[in-house]
Design an enzyme around this catalytic site. Structure first.
Site, PDB file in Angstrom:
ATOM      1  N   GLY A 197       0.825  -1.207   0.000  1.00 25.42           N
ATOM      2  CA  GLY A 197       0.000   0.000   0.000  1.00 25.42           C
ATOM      3  C   GLY A 197       0.857   1.254   0.000  1.00 25.42           C
ATOM      4  N   PHE A 198       1.779   1.314   0.958  1.00 27.38           N
ATOM      5  CA  PHE A 198       2.696   2.462   1.090  1.00 27.38           C
ATOM      6  C   PHE A 198       1.948   3.776   1.223  1.00 27.38           C
ATOM      7  CE2 PHE A 198       4.781  -0.728  -1.694  1.00 27.38           C
ATOM      8  CZ  PHE A 198       5.637  -1.256  -0.738  1.00 27.38           C
ATOM      9  N   ILE A 219      11.320  -4.623  20.174  1.00 29.13           N
ATOM     10  CA  ILE A 219      11.031  -5.248  18.888  1.00 29.13           C
ATOM     11  C   ILE A 219      10.207  -6.502  19.165  1.00 29.13           C
ATOM     12  CG2 ILE A 219      12.035  -6.350  16.850  1.00 29.13           C
ATOM     13  CD1 ILE A 219      12.328  -3.253  17.024  1.00 29.13           C
ATOM     14  N   PRO A 269      10.900  -9.848  15.485  1.00 27.35           N
ATOM     15  CA  PRO A 269      12.205  -9.525  14.889  1.00 27.35           C
ATOM     16  C   PRO A 269      12.243  -9.708  13.372  1.00 27.35           C
ATOM     17  CG  PRO A 269      12.466 -10.932  16.822  1.00 27.35           C
ATOM     18  CD  PRO A 269      11.000 -10.854  16.551  1.00 27.35           C
ATOM     19  N   GLY A 296       6.215   2.349  16.746  1.00 20.94           N
ATOM     20  CA  GLY A 296       6.109   2.008  15.326  1.00 20.94           C
ATOM     21  C   GLY A 296       7.424   2.235  14.599  1.00 20.94           C
ATOM     22  N   GLU A 325       7.661   3.869   9.142  1.00 21.04           N
ATOM     23  CA  GLU A 325       8.072   5.113   8.466  1.00 21.04           C
ATOM     24  C   GLU A 325       9.566   5.384   8.649  1.00 21.04           C
ATOM     25  OE1 GLU A 325       5.398   6.060   6.941  1.00 21.04           O
ATOM     26  OE2 GLU A 325       3.819   5.294   8.237  1.00 21.04           O
TER      27      GLU A 325
END
Lengths: 707, 327
Positions: free
Chosen positions: A231-232, A597, A600, A670, A673
């Site tokens: 999607g990006f 994380i 991983p 998150g 990005e």
């Protein structure tokens, strides 16, 4: 669904399904009586449709309907005044070249494609402009404020600094170009019941948008989007082409499938807008920043405004008492942009992190030392401490791994034959968001846990991450846990965007697991069992096949007290050919500082994808328009260059992996990005270090090196 | 639907017979370009004559020449042990082109017949004298970064996109073509045309002719050779500029030399003046540089492709350097 099970904790829940072709994407659903829609697009850039000849198309074999503004199929919201300007099939206005103006529905895709070519539009043309630079220079052209001006300390303090620079940076339009083409299947049935198979980053958002346009209850609409082929950002909204497909299905009373062409991917589903940015930096002789000014212009359409966070980073990333930013958007006659991975922050970081490198050079400082020297202890913009920030540790890890000590501060120092070697570094930063989401957990006496939420997985590994969160908390083996998503009837969750899914939905998974454990503990106590008794035994003793819990979760006051960001640092080594201008990225080390994380393998994959996207942004990607016609020139995969394997070296991915104490129960921030943000500047900085040439216009193609 | 007739034949003779029967017939080999052109509405043949079953896939040495059938796939030629040993320049050039998947189906004849990749040629809403004579050249004052710096006409500044053809031009290949009456040979350097006043014509193959095979004379160019392709990404991109360079050294003197460029003209561009200059001279950097300057004598940019005026001679020099350094 039962196949979405994790085999071990270093696997993906959907890995086998994807590589064996069992994962079913929207376009692969076969419905009884399915018909095929193809969109007709405008061939002028601005004006009005004066006539639309659909006769030949209607007579073509297999054609069921041709729908346009002439026959306006009912869409309740579009029949009212106001609302968006781009009401598909409710306007004869042309806002850009390639705008959908009609849909032809036929009993095969090929017949619909041919019939679409027979629709002939006649236009009244108007003057237009698709050239961003030209609009910017034109005093009559609109410039709209995109974000409130920001000022801390003295405005434009850089101008009076001992060492100063002011530079301009240009980023062209980039097009997301996920491998999967966009589209939708819409099946409108009697009594206003609608099922859609969509490519969306948010099933609830798609459901809501369609409900609003057609004024039918959300509950009447079932949105399915289990797998998304990338999607990006381009699937973060429901596009006019999707509304057109629903209209068509409603109109003909049959399911309609639309899959747009690669060329239409350039004009119907948004893009990263072009940006022109000016950075002013001032520093004292010791290398302390005394002024930062970041002014940016972003491209938008004439019919809808689009803004993003281009100038955010300048406000807090470096210790500096005098900072001011401004951001305006400039309408041109193109389709409306949309967030593309890293979104505005990636655009902004290219300029800011290039300028930081330029300032380090002006001071004759190592750019890493310069960054460390100006690293802030607290967030000066919000006047709050950071919830967690390990950027100095990340600098250290990355510098060691890339071999930063081999770098020479003097550009053009490392030469081997025609190849010049250089090293570059850049920081990425993005809001560590957390929204509101609900998750349902069903704990069964057979030892399994079933989790449900109407979130999406566009590739980052959402199902895998959620499974691992539950595995850790419940101590249930991963192959006994399933996570169901991509279905609007499940408990609500926000769209997958802004690197927030793991934080948002993961927190709800956490809360559900905690609630299930306490429910089991209570049952155990009530049935005179030990508090540590296995849930299977507890359920069996109570004659319960299963228990269910639904939890809504969102952040609390912690955000009032702390500034929350994810950070990344990208190190690259490049080799630049002095004669041909070819740039090869020869080594990459990325370090993510995004709290715990959780998964991983999928976290690493995110960083790999970010680096590849970053190479594209830095070296190859650009959507080119012939401004005389307002048409895209390179709207195909041969001419729009996404990096190929041969462009990508080994990528060394590292994580700090320290929990953020405040963000959420997992301590995880998150990272989708930050994998990309800053990467292009690291490449540009490395090119400068290799050659002494500062390229401020992306992409860095051989012609720019030779210029 | 735009219907077309699909025919399949197994001999060159019948293929030619079918071709001449219909003015709007086209041969279908790999189809890697033709099918795209049909999808984009650039061409609409009424008949497609599938020649994939015509036995023209040979790669063999006959006497002092290497014969390559018109239907040998690009990858078959590139991977052929004979070609790698005797004509490695050709193998390298083929490997530089397209992608592995395309090379597997694309044929030698189809590679020669491929159309330009100029964006204006493919977009039927744009002007293009090659697609539709008389509509103008969109690239001339538009996006011309990829376009010609040599031999361009006022009608068309497109370039021929092939890598293979650049090597074949350098190697003095001959094209054997046939019509119903018999065969004729066309020197490879004369196969493709400059745009001139007829940009719609890419080459000198006549309407009733079929490409049968290539004949390439043996040479001593298998040691010092290089195909250097400069492009916007490392693979699957058309050349900004490419150079096929090969020479024979005797006591460090150049006794035979071939130089050709791609991405710079409407046809593969043989650098005869540079070759003549280097013949008999030593393989030194300064000689390479002078040869590269000679090659640029009549070059002209159109704005977006001005960088090629610098890139082209640089690529010649580097191509020669790399050919020299080959061991």
């Amino acid at each position: 669904m039962e196949k979405r099970v994790l085999k071990d904790d270093n696997d993906r829940v959907d890995g086998i399904l994807k590589v064996t072709g069992q994962a079913k994407y929207f376009a692969e659903y076969e419905l009884p009586g399915l018909t095929y829609g193809v969109l007709v697009t405008s061939t002028i850039t601005k004006g009005k449709i004066t006539a639309l000849d659909t006769k030949a198309a209607e007579k073509a074999p297999g054609v069921i309907a041709v729908i346009s503004h002439l026959n306006k199929p009912s869409a309740a919201a579009y029949e009212q005044e106001g609302g968006p300007q781009m009401k598909i099939f409710y306007t004869d206005k042309i806002f850009y070249n390639g705008q959908p103006i009609a849909i032809v529905v036929a009993n095969t895709f090929e017949r619909a494609t041919h019939a679409a070519s027979l629709v002939k539009a006649t236009y009244a043309k108007e003057d237009f402009n698709t050239d961003f630079e030209k609009a910017l220079k034109d005093p009559k052209a609109k410039k709209l404020q995109g974000q409130a001006d920001y000022k801390r300390g003295i405005e434009n303090a850089y101008k009076t600094a001992v060492v100063k620079l002011e530079e301009r940076y240009f980023l062209p339009i980039e097009t997301h170009n996920p491998m999967e083409l966009h589209g939708i299947i819409a099946d409108w049935r009697p009594n206003n019941q609608l099922t859609v198979y969509a490519k969306t980053q948010g099933v609830k958002a798609t459901q809501g948008t369609i409900a609003n346009v057609f004024k039918i209850p959300m509950e009447n609409i079932q949105v399915n989007s289990e797998f998304v082929g990338g999607g990006f950002g381009m699937a973060l909204r429901t596009w006019p082409l999707e509304i057109a497909t629903v209209m068509a299905s409603k109109h003909i009373g049959k399911p309609v499938k639309v899959v747009i062409t690669r060329m239409q991917m350039f004009t119907m589903v948004g893009n990263r807008p072009a940006a022109i940015q000016t950075i002013g930096l001032g520093a004292n002789k010791d290398g302390k920043l005394t002024g930062i000014t970041h002014r940016a212009y972003g491209e938008t359409s004439t019919y809808e405004n689009f803004t993003e966070g281009v100038v955010n980073m300048a406000k807090f990333m470096y210790q500096c008492d005098n900072v001011n930013t401004a951001y305006a958007i400039v309408p041109v006659d193109l389709g409306v942009p949309i967030w593309m991975r890293g979104p505005g922050e990636a655009t902004g970081a290219f300029a800011l992190e290039s300028a930081i490198d330029e300032m380090a050079h002006a001071l004759d400082m190592d750019p890493l030392d310069f960054r460390i020297k100006n690293d802030p202890e607290t967030d000066q913009q919000k006047n709050k401490p950071f919830s967690s920030k390990n950027i100095k540790e990340a600098y250290k890890i990355g510098a060691e791994k890339i071999g930063w000590s081999n770098r020479k501060n003097k550009p053009g120092s490392l030469i081997e034959g025609p190849w010049q070697t250089g090293y570059g570094v850049s920081v990425g930063v993005f809001n560590a968001n957390r929204g509101k989401a609900s998750v349902k957990g069903i704990l069964k006496a057979d030892g399994s846990l079933h989790l449900q939420s109407a979130t999406s997985d566009i590739g980052p590994g959402t199902g895998t991450g959620m499974t691992l969160i539950a595995n850790k908390l419940m101590k249930i083996p991963v192959n006994k846990i399933t996570f169901e998503l991509g279905d609007s009837s499940l408990p609500p969750a926000p769209s997958q965007g802004g690197s927030a899914t793991l934080s948002t939905v993961g927190s709800a998974v956490n809360d559900v697991c905690v609630a299930l454990k306490s429910a089991i503990a209570e049952l155990a106590a009530n049935s005179n069992m030990d508090a540590t008794a296995n849930f299977v035994d507890v359920l069996k003793k109570n004659n319960l096949p299963q228990i269910e819990v639904t939890k809504e979760s969102q952040g609390g006051k912690e955000r009032d007290n702390y500034s929350m960001y994810s950070f990344s640092i990208h190190f690259v080594q490049v080799k630049v050919h002095a004669l041909t201008g070819v740039v090869k990225v020869s080594k990459i080390v990325s370090v993510g500082d995004s709290g715990t994380i959780v998964s991983p393998k999928t976290a690493r994959s995110q960083m790999l994808g970010g680096a590849v996207g970053g190479i594209g942004m830095a070296l190859t990607e650009e959507s080119i328009i012939d401004h005389r016609y307002g048409r895209y020139i390179n709207n195909n995969f041969a001419d729009y260059h996404v990096p190929v394997n041969a462009d990508v070296p080994e990528i060394d991915v590292n994580f700090i992996n320290k929990p953020d104490p405040y963000i959420n129960p997992m301590g995880a921030k998150g990272m989708g990005e930050i994998a990309l943000i800053g990467f292009s500047a690291a490449v540009a900085n490395a090119v400068f270090n290799a050659t002494g040439k500062r390229i401020r216009t992306l992409p860095i193609t051989p012609d720019k090196i030779l210029a | 639907m735009i219907n077309f007739q699909y025919l399949r034949t197994t001999t060159a003779k019948s293929a030619i017979a079918l071709l001449v029967k219909d003015k709007n017939a086209k041969f279908l080999a790999g189809g890697t370009n033709l099918i795209d052109l049909m999808k984009r509405g650039v061409t609409a043949p009424e008949k497609l004559i599938d020649i994939n079953h015509v036995p023209l896939k040979q790669i063999e040495q006959i006497g002092n020449k290497i014969h390559i059938g018109a239907l040998a796939s690009n990858s078959a030629v590139a991977d052929s042990a004979l070609i790698k040993e005797k004509l490695p320049l050709l193998s390298w050039a083929l490997q530089a082109g397209a992608s592995a998947q395309l090379r597997n189906v694309a044929t030698v004849g189809g590679n020669m017949m491929q159309r330009t990749r100029c964006s204006y040629f493919y977009d039927t809403e744009m002007p293009c004298n090659k697609r539709q004579p008389g509509t103008g050249c969109g690239a001339m004052e538009g996006f011309n970064r990829m376009h010609a710096i040599f031999g361009a006409s006022e009608k068309c500044i497109a370039v021929h996109p092939s890598d293979m053809c650049v090597a074949l031009t350098a190697l003095d290949a001959e094209v054997v073509v046939a019509n119903a009456k018999g065969e004729r040979k066309i020197p490879f350097k004369d196969f493709h045309r400059l745009a001139g006043d007829t940009p719609q014509l890419d080459n000198n193959l006549k309407a009733d002719e079929m490409i049968i095979r290539l004949e390439i004379p043996m040479n001593n160019l298998a040691k010092n050779y290089h195909y250097l392709k400069v492009r916007d990404r490392a693979s699957y991109a058309f050349a900004l500029v490419s150079v096929a360079a090969a020479f024979e050294l005797s006591n460090n003197k150049i006794t035979d030399i071939r130089l050709a460029m791609g991405g710079v003209a409407h046809k593969p561009w043989r650098l005869t003046a540079s070759e003549n200059f280097l013949k008999g001279k030593e393989a030194t950097l300064s000689n390479f540089e002078e040869a590269a300057q000679l090659a640029m004598k009549d070059a002209k940019g159109f704005g977006g492709n001005d960088f090629k005026l610098k890139l082209a001679p640089n690529t010649i020099i580097e191509g020669l350097n790399l050919a020299k350094s080959k061991v």
